[in-house]
Scaffold this motif. Sequence first.
Motif, mmCIF file in Angstrom:
data_model
loop_
_atom_site.group_PDB
_atom_site.id
_atom_site.type_symbol
_atom_site.label_atom_id
_atom_site.label_comp_id
_atom_site.label_asym_id
_atom_site.label_seq_id
_atom_site.Cartn_x
_atom_site.Cartn_y
_atom_site.Cartn_z
ATOM 1 N N TYR A 282 6.596 43.858 89.115
ATOM 2 C CA TYR A 282 6.864 44.759 87.989
ATOM 3 C C TYR A 282 6.909 44.008 86.663
ATOM 4 C CZ TYR A 282 9.174 48.350 85.167
ATOM 5 O OH TYR A 282 9.479 49.259 84.174
ATOM 6 N N LEU B 12 7.325 49.165 91.749
ATOM 7 C CA LEU B 12 8.000 50.015 90.782
ATOM 8 C C LEU B 12 9.216 49.315 90.192
ATOM 9 C CD1 LEU B 12 7.820 53.636 92.180
ATOM 10 C CD2 LEU B 12 6.492 52.601 90.369
ATOM 11 N N MET C 27 7.779 55.232 84.520
ATOM 12 C CA MET C 27 7.834 54.011 85.290
ATOM 13 C C MET C 27 7.849 52.792 84.361
ATOM 14 S SD MET C 27 5.321 52.600 88.278
ATOM 15 C CE MET C 27 4.087 51.971 87.165
#
Length: 266
Positions: free
Chosen positions: A194, A78, A41
């Motif tokens: 993110y 994400l 990720m």
Amino acid sequence: MRTGRFPYSLGREISINNSVFIVSSAVYNHGSVAYEEGAKMFPEERILQAERCQMKLLVGNAFENVEKIGTKSVKVELRKKETSKPSTFLNKRKLVQSKVTSKSQKLFKEASWSCFDLNMPLEESEECTSSNDCEGESEVENHESWLHEFCDQIDVKVVFKPFDFESLVEQVIKIIDMNFQRVFGCELVLEIDYDAMSQILAATWLSEKKNAMENWIERVLGRGFVEAKKKYQIEDKLVIKLVKCESNFVEEQDLGLFLPARILLS
């Protein structure tokens, strides 16, 4: 290695007896990748792309149509689908690991014969240069053959595993969760952009101070939570968001850490 002598640009040779050569590569042993990262990720190349930006807290609707990880109270958006510019630090490593496409084969073919190819005998290089009919596949095979032979003569191999940012993000979320619930309780949700999380991870990675990240969360981000609670009237179905500001200008930087010394309120 066979002759014990090394030619350099002036046409002379120097002795390499009693010398130790240290080389680095993303591949070893017949082209196998030294360490398979798998899908991450927060991959290292993305962390290297993180920019030093001002951050702010705001109230709004939850991030839609994106996956999230985290706890009940703190969630992280994400990876965004749009791709960032490639990191110059990792271009060479990615070149070694990537597959050669038809376009890159052509570019490789044109570039490789524009200078002397040390991987092939002089006569063969000159022949290919004049005829210009060497195929990209044979070039790659010659290179791999040379690399295999070279790797077979290496005495010691040391594998450096990449930094585990996945574990680090879990630690960061846990500490932020504790500080967020201390101010807002367990009813509200904090969503972290993110890019903002990438910046926190990069700053933590680069910091040489022990517990620098924990101290920043408690002093700076925690103070932002307190100010946000006083300012905002948060209605149902709304969440608090930690995002990076559009401008890269950082009003004040925290000492010893590449993070803002103050979190703005929108």
